[in-house]
Motif scaffolding. Structure first.
Motif, PDB file in Angstrom:
ATOM      1  N   ARG A   9       0.834  -1.197   0.000  1.00  0.00           N
ATOM      2  CA  ARG A   9       0.000   0.000   0.000  1.00  0.00           C
ATOM      3  C   ARG A   9       0.873   1.254   0.000  1.00  0.00           C
ATOM      4  NH1 ARG A   9      -2.720  -3.086  -1.670  1.00  0.00           N
ATOM      5  NH2 ARG A   9      -4.725  -3.943  -0.970  1.00  0.00           N
ATOM      6  N   VAL A  10       0.350   2.280  -0.683  1.00  0.00           N
ATOM      7  CA  VAL A  10       1.015   3.591  -0.749  1.00  0.00           C
ATOM      8  C   VAL A  10       0.201   4.571   0.078  1.00  0.00           C
ATOM      9  CG1 VAL A  10       1.654   5.487  -2.314  1.00  0.00           C
ATOM     10  CG2 VAL A  10       1.924   3.098  -3.063  1.00  0.00           C
ATOM     11  N   PRO A  11       0.794   5.253   1.066  1.00  0.00           N
ATOM     12  CA  PRO A  11       2.218   5.292   1.408  1.00  0.00           C
ATOM     13  C   PRO A  11       2.575   4.397   2.595  1.00  0.00           C
ATOM     14  CG  PRO A  11       1.136   7.093   2.510  1.00  0.00           C
ATOM     15  CD  PRO A  11       0.053   6.319   1.789  1.00  0.00           C
ATOM     16  N   LEU A  54      -4.857  14.756 -12.786  1.00  0.00           N
ATOM     17  CA  LEU A  54      -5.245  13.488 -12.182  1.00  0.00           C
ATOM     18  C   LEU A  54      -4.374  13.115 -10.987  1.00  0.00           C
ATOM     19  CD1 LEU A  54      -6.007  11.330 -15.352  1.00  0.00           C
ATOM     20  CD2 LEU A  54      -7.652  12.344 -13.767  1.00  0.00           C
ATOM     21  N   SER A  55      -3.189  13.698 -10.885  1.00  0.00           N
ATOM     22  CA  SER A  55      -2.316  13.341  -9.759  1.00  0.00           C
ATOM     23  C   SER A  55      -2.925  13.777  -8.433  1.00  0.00           C
ATOM     24  CB  SER A  55      -0.934  13.970  -9.940  1.00  0.00           C
ATOM     25  OG  SER A  55      -1.009  15.379  -9.912  1.00  0.00           O
ATOM     26  N   GLU A  56      -3.685  14.860  -8.455  1.00  0.00           N
ATOM     27  CA  GLU A  56      -4.338  15.329  -7.233  1.00  0.00           C
ATOM     28  C   GLU A  56      -5.600  14.532  -6.929  1.00  0.00           C
ATOM     29  OE1 GLU A  56      -5.658  19.580  -5.160  1.00  0.00           O
ATOM     30  OE2 GLU A  56      -5.235  19.478  -7.311  1.00  0.00           O
ATOM     31  N   LEU A  57      -6.204  13.934  -7.975  1.00  0.00           N
ATOM     32  CA  LEU A  57      -7.465  13.218  -7.815  1.00  0.00           C
ATOM     33  C   LEU A  57      -7.275  11.731  -7.566  1.00  0.00           C
ATOM     34  CD1 LEU A  57      -9.452  14.916 -10.746  1.00  0.00           C
ATOM     35  CD2 LEU A  57      -9.428  15.556  -8.327  1.00  0.00           C
ATOM     36  N   PRO A  59      -3.862   7.247  -3.256  1.00  0.00           N
ATOM     37  CA  PRO A  59      -3.836   8.569  -2.628  1.00  0.00           C
ATOM     38  C   PRO A  59      -3.391   9.645  -3.620  1.00  0.00           C
ATOM     39  CG  PRO A  59      -1.827   7.412  -2.120  1.00  0.00           C
ATOM     40  CD  PRO A  59      -2.664   6.438  -2.891  1.00  0.00           C
ATOM     41  N   PRO A  60      -3.647  10.922  -3.304  1.00  0.00           N
ATOM     42  CA  PRO A  60      -3.113  11.990  -4.157  1.00  0.00           C
ATOM     43  C   PRO A  60      -1.593  11.893  -4.211  1.00  0.00           C
ATOM     44  CG  PRO A  60      -4.734  12.854  -2.608  1.00  0.00           C
ATOM     45  CD  PRO A  60      -4.438  11.445  -2.177  1.00  0.00           C
ATOM     46  N   ILE A  61      -1.023  12.110  -5.396  1.00  0.00           N
ATOM     47  CA  ILE A  61       0.398  11.843  -5.599  1.00  0.00           C
ATOM     48  C   ILE A  61       1.248  13.084  -5.338  1.00  0.00           C
ATOM     49  CG2 ILE A  61       2.133  11.178  -7.317  1.00  0.00           C
ATOM     50  CD1 ILE A  61       0.062   9.432  -8.633  1.00  0.00           C
ATOM     51  N   SER A  62       2.277  12.912  -4.518  1.00  0.00           N
ATOM     52  CA  SER A  62       3.298  13.950  -4.370  1.00  0.00           C
ATOM     53  C   SER A  62       4.047  14.053  -5.696  1.00  0.00           C
ATOM     54  CB  SER A  62       4.278  13.592  -3.255  1.00  0.00           C
ATOM     55  OG  SER A  62       3.628  13.544  -2.003  1.00  0.00           O
ATOM     56  N   THR A  63       4.217  15.267  -6.198  1.00  0.00           N
ATOM     57  CA  THR A  63       4.746  15.417  -7.553  1.00  0.00           C
ATOM     58  C   THR A  63       5.487  16.733  -7.704  1.00  0.00           C
ATOM     59  OG1 THR A  63       4.105  15.376  -9.911  1.00  0.00           O
ATOM     60  CG2 THR A  63       2.596  16.451  -8.399  1.00  0.00           C
ATOM     61  N   VAL A  64       6.351  16.788  -8.700  1.00  0.00           N
ATOM     62  CA  VAL A  64       7.082  18.020  -9.014  1.00  0.00           C
ATOM     63  C   VAL A  64       6.342  18.740 -10.131  1.00  0.00           C
ATOM     64  CG1 VAL A  64       9.250  19.028  -9.796  1.00  0.00           C
ATOM     65  CG2 VAL A  64       9.281  16.994  -8.334  1.00  0.00           C
ATOM     66  N   ASP A  65       5.846  19.936  -9.830  1.00  0.00           N
ATOM     67  CA  ASP A  65       5.159  20.750 -10.831  1.00  0.00           C
ATOM     68  C   ASP A  65       6.207  21.443 -11.692  1.00  0.00           C
ATOM     69  OD1 ASP A  65       3.763  22.716 -12.257  1.00  0.00           O
ATOM     70  OD2 ASP A  65       2.258  22.929 -10.693  1.00  0.00           O
ATOM     71  N   ILE A  66       6.215  21.160 -13.002  1.00  0.00           N
ATOM     72  CA  ILE A  66       7.228  21.732 -13.894  1.00  0.00           C
ATOM     73  C   ILE A  66       6.656  22.846 -14.768  1.00  0.00           C
ATOM     74  CG2 ILE A  66       8.590  19.614 -13.918  1.00  0.00           C
ATOM     75  CD1 ILE A  66       7.386  19.015 -16.688  1.00  0.00           C
ATOM     76  N   GLY A  67       5.394  23.263 -14.524  1.00  0.00           N
ATOM     77  CA  GLY A  67       4.803  24.354 -15.305  1.00  0.00           C
ATOM     78  C   GLY A  67       4.583  23.979 -16.755  1.00  0.00           C
ATOM     79  N   ILE A  68       3.817  22.910 -16.983  1.00  0.00           N
ATOM     80  CA  ILE A  68       3.679  22.352 -18.334  1.00  0.00           C
ATOM     81  C   ILE A  68       3.156  23.382 -19.338  1.00  0.00           C
ATOM     82  CG2 ILE A  68       2.618  20.528 -19.704  1.00  0.00           C
ATOM     83  CD1 ILE A  68       2.314  18.896 -17.148  1.00  0.00           C
ATOM     84  N   ARG A  76       1.919  15.551  -1.291  1.00  0.00           N
ATOM     85  CA  ARG A  76       0.549  15.064  -1.063  1.00  0.00           C
ATOM     86  C   ARG A  76       0.614  13.739  -0.304  1.00  0.00           C
ATOM     87  NH1 ARG A  76      -0.490  16.524  -6.937  1.00  0.00           N
ATOM     88  NH2 ARG A  76      -1.292  18.665  -6.924  1.00  0.00           N
ATOM     89  N   GLY A  77      -0.414  12.928  -0.475  1.00  0.00           N
ATOM     90  CA  GLY A  77      -0.546  11.740   0.363  1.00  0.00           C
ATOM     91  C   GLY A  77       0.265  10.526  -0.010  1.00  0.00           C
ATOM     92  N   SER A  78       0.942  10.534  -1.161  1.00  0.00           N
ATOM     93  CA  SER A  78       1.661   9.317  -1.588  1.00  0.00           C
ATOM     94  C   SER A  78       3.041   9.198  -0.946  1.00  0.00           C
ATOM     95  CB  SER A  78       1.803   9.292  -3.114  1.00  0.00           C
ATOM     96  OG  SER A  78       2.671  10.324  -3.539  1.00  0.00           O
ATOM     97  N   SER A  79       3.488  10.229  -0.263  1.00  0.00           N
ATOM     98  CA  SER A  79       4.791  10.144   0.397  1.00  0.00           C
ATOM     99  C   SER A  79       4.614  10.425   1.887  1.00  0.00           C
ATOM    100  CB  SER A  79       5.789  11.144  -0.213  1.00  0.00           C
ATOM    101  OG  SER A  79       5.300  12.470  -0.137  1.00  0.00           O
ATOM    102  N   ALA A  80       5.211   9.561   2.702  1.00  0.00           N
ATOM    103  CA  ALA A  80       5.058   9.686   4.162  1.00  0.00           C
ATOM    104  C   ALA A  80       6.354   9.285   4.837  1.00  0.00           C
ATOM    105  CB  ALA A  80       3.913   8.800   4.650  1.00  0.00           C
TER     106      ALA A  80
END
Length: 340
Positions: free
Chosen positions: A267-269, A282-285, A288-297, A331-335
């Motif tokens: 299970r994550v995390p 979709l990473s926020e939805l 769990p919501p995914i911790s991510t690096v926003d690169i300003g697509i 977000r919730g995917s890293s603990a």
């Protein structure tokens, strides 16, 4: 009966030559006059003959965009968002965008060659450049204007718009280390893509700075997940010393990887933490919501077209490589590691 330049000139109260200057974006035309002419064009439903215009001005007012070869890559929401930024900038500068896609490298080269020799476009944007990319060599050979979305490993003098992907991966890995994780794996993209190499390098640097081991057996590729994800994931996670966290190169790849972890009974995390890149909606939805690096697509796409248009306008580009900022969104995917 078709509408002519004379009709537009009459409606706007200007000369036909003034209408022609507006169409060619002549610098001596005032904004007020240009607006009046364009309003007349819109009211009359006038559309300039681009082919005839290009024969005179040697400009098509069109930008060529070379899409990724893989359909799987293009359905990634990253590309729709970067394309949205590109189209917004092109529209504001009154450029059209001609998109090209191919199933193989020879087809890709043939398509770009047609764009160049047929003068179908004024300049070209290459998305997701690869190591030793023959498209770059082709464009340089013809001295044809182009901009990379991403950077070249071989040439530092090429126009490109990019993130500092080494630093971004370093920051993502450091976040997991700060959470107490010492056994951290990496899920990469296609190995011939520059972004894959850069993010792997950032991951390695963060491990080295914290005196943590880099273990090749803890590195997976996206192809491994697609071809036999459950087997590859199960094999890695059944090792005597398995990773407790992963840096994943892309949000969409992270979705598949998390699913494989679940199928392996993890299970994550709670059992494994995950941080990825791009911050697509979709990473926020996800759960769990995914911790991510926003690169300003969006801004990557917008700035890439903007840079190419500056090049086409004859502007001297003092800074050939534009690096846009990134930020880590937790977000919730890293603990925290439970025993940290």
């Amino acid at each position: 009966m078709s509408v002519t330049i004379k009709d537009v000139a009459r409606a706007a109260g200007v000369s036909p030559s003034t209408v022609s200057r507006v169409l060619s974006q002549h610098p001596k035309i005032s904004p007020a006059t240009a607006r009046k002419v364009r309003e007349a064009m819109e009211a009359l439903g006038y559309h300039p003959n681009i082919m005839a215009k290009s024969l005179v001005s040697k400009s098509t007012q069109t930008i060529g965009l070379v899409l990724p070869r893989s359909v799987e890559e293009f359905v990634n929401p990253f590309f729709s968002e970067v394309l949205r930024g590109m189209l917004a900038c092109a529209h504001s500068a009154r450029y059209d965008v001609l998109m090209s896609s191919a199933n193989s490298r020879p087809e890709e080269l043939e398509s770009v060659n047609r764009m160049i020799l047929g003068r179908r476009v004024d300049g070209i944007i290459l998305m997701a450049p690869r190591k030793a990319d023959p498209l770059v060599d082709l464009l340089l050979e013809h001295d044809f204007p182009f901009v990379l979305l991403g950077r070249s490993l071989e040439r530092s003098d090429l126009l490109c718009v990019n993130n500092n992907n080494v630093q971004a991966a370093f920051d993502a890995t450091r976040h997991l280390i700060a959470q107490g994780h010492e056994r951290i794996g990496f899920v990469s993209g296609p190995p011939d893509m520059v972004v894959s190499e850069d993010r792997l390098e950032g991951y390695k640097r963060a491990l080295a700075e914290s005196r943590l081991p880099f273990r090749q057996e803890w590195v997976m590729t996206a192809e491994m997940l697609q071809a036999g994800g459950f087997h590859a994931t199960s094999l890695m996670m059944s090792q005597p010393e398995r990773p407790t966290a992963f840096v994943v190169i892309d949000d969409v790849i992270a979705f598949g990887f998390i699913r494989q972890l679940y199928e392996a009974g993890l299970r994550v995390p709670d059992d494994v933490s995950v941080v990825s890149f791009n911050n697509i909606m979709l990473s926020e939805l996800s759960n769990p919501p995914i911790s991510t690096v926003d690169i300003g697509i969006y801004h990557l796409g917008y700035t890439t077209v903007q840079l190419l248009i500056r090049k086409l306008a004859g502007e001297t580009i003092a800074q050939p490589q534009i690096v846009l900022p990134h930020r880590l969104i937790v977000r919730g995917s890293s603990a925290k590691q439970p025993d940290a």
